[in-house]
Design an enzyme around this catalytic site. Structure first.
Site, PDB file in Angstrom:
ATOM      1  N   ASP A  89       0.856  -1.185   0.000  1.00 16.33           N
ATOM      2  CA  ASP A  89       0.000   0.000   0.000  1.00 16.33           C
ATOM      3  C   ASP A  89       0.895   1.239   0.000  1.00 16.33           C
ATOM      4  O   ASP A  89       1.612   1.485   0.964  1.00 16.33           O
ATOM      5  CB  ASP A  89      -0.899   0.028   1.238  1.00 16.33           C
ATOM      6  CG  ASP A  89      -1.965  -1.062   1.243  1.00 16.33           C
ATOM      7  OD1 ASP A  89      -1.856  -2.008   0.437  1.00 16.33           O
ATOM      8  OD2 ASP A  89      -2.892  -0.976   2.067  1.00 16.33           O
ATOM      9  N   LYS A 151      -7.041   3.366  -2.637  1.00 12.73           N
ATOM     10  CA  LYS A 151      -7.307   3.280  -1.198  1.00 12.73           C
ATOM     11  C   LYS A 151      -7.561   4.686  -0.656  1.00 12.73           C
ATOM     12  O   LYS A 151      -6.845   5.624  -0.990  1.00 12.73           O
ATOM     13  CB  LYS A 151      -6.119   2.629  -0.486  1.00 12.73           C
ATOM     14  CG  LYS A 151      -6.226   2.543   1.032  1.00 12.73           C
ATOM     15  CD  LYS A 151      -5.016   1.822   1.609  1.00 12.73           C
ATOM     16  CE  LYS A 151      -4.956   1.921   3.115  1.00 12.73           C
ATOM     17  NZ  LYS A 151      -3.761   1.247   3.681  1.00 12.73           N
ATOM     18  N   LYS A 180     -10.274   0.173  -1.643  1.00 11.61           N
ATOM     19  CA  LYS A 180     -10.054  -0.136  -0.225  1.00 11.61           C
ATOM     20  C   LYS A 180     -10.443   1.081   0.611  1.00 11.61           C
ATOM     21  O   LYS A 180      -9.925   2.179   0.404  1.00 11.61           O
ATOM     22  CB  LYS A 180      -8.594  -0.512   0.038  1.00 11.61           C
ATOM     23  CG  LYS A 180      -8.298  -0.774   1.527  1.00 11.61           C
ATOM     24  CD  LYS A 180      -6.875  -1.284   1.731  1.00 11.61           C
ATOM     25  CE  LYS A 180      -6.526  -1.399   3.214  1.00 11.61           C
ATOM     26  NZ  LYS A 180      -5.155  -1.917   3.440  1.00 11.61           N
TER      27      LYS A 180
END
Length: 215
Positions: A89, A151, A180
């Site tokens: 990430d 995300k 996400k």
């Protein structure tokens, strides 16, 4: 999909001890979460703790500000994969996005995706710092690369994911990219709503509570 498999069970605090990370891994196995999400110094420890399970090891890079050089982020991503990370990430360079330097943002994501190869890359855009238009522009940059997820948040800024953010991201990426939602998802009902609106993964440090309260 089993509800627990939406959850990246997360501990990114600076003072997290190995005992804390071991507990995170034990909970991830017990509850059958998708992954544990940790800082890169804990990747190898987590791999050992999770051996024999299907729980993945996710890590963060360029975290939490995203203001490091592209070269530093690429090195960190390569190192993370070498140490065993299954998912990475990354945080975009938020300042460059606000400068409307979309080529910079896009190329950085592209280089990091190349660095992680076939591993999953999630791109954190820190929605709480962006206008709705900037959120859409960030999604446009991501869609030009082979990144797997957009995300919402680091969980370390002014706020985390909102229902509105997930709706904006879903409308921007359609089915071309996964989403996400992370930061501030603290109730079972909130988690279900995020999924209903289009979230494919939930990043939370409260994973056990989210599952238990739904049982």
């Amino acid at each position: 999909m089993k509800l627990s498999k939406y959850i990246d069970h997360t501990c990114l605090k600076a003072d997290a001890s190995l005992d804390t990370i071991k507990k995170l891994c034990d909970e991830a196995k017990d509850y059958d979460f998708k992954s544990v999400c940790v800082n890169t110094c804990n990747i190898e420890f987590c791999k050992k703790q999770l051996e024999g399970s299907d729980v993945l090891v996710c890590c963060v890079i360029g975290f939490p500000l995203g203001a490091m050089s592209t070269e530093a982020k690429v090195f960190e991503a390569e190192d993370a994969v070498k140490k065993g990370a299954d998912e990475v990430d990354m945080v975009i360079n938020i300042g460059r996005l606000k400068d409307k330097d979309y080529d910079y943002v896009t190329e950085e994501i592209r280089k990091i995706k190349e660095a992680v190869g076939d591993k999953t890359l999630k791109v954190i855009i820190e929605t709480c710092l962006l206008t709705d238009e900037e959120k859409k522009k960030a999604c446009e940059c991501i869609l030009k690369t082979h990144a797997d997820f957009v995300k919402t948040s680091t969980g370390f800024s002014t706020s985390g994911a909102t229902f509105g953010d997930v709706m904006i991201l879903k409308n921007a990426v359609k089915d071309k990219c996964l989403i996400k939602a992370a930061g501030g998802v603290r109730s079972h009902e909130d988690m279900l709503k995020m999924i209903e609106l289009g979230a494919n993964r939930i990043g939370t440090s409260s994973g056990t509570k989210l599952i238990e309260k739904g049982e």
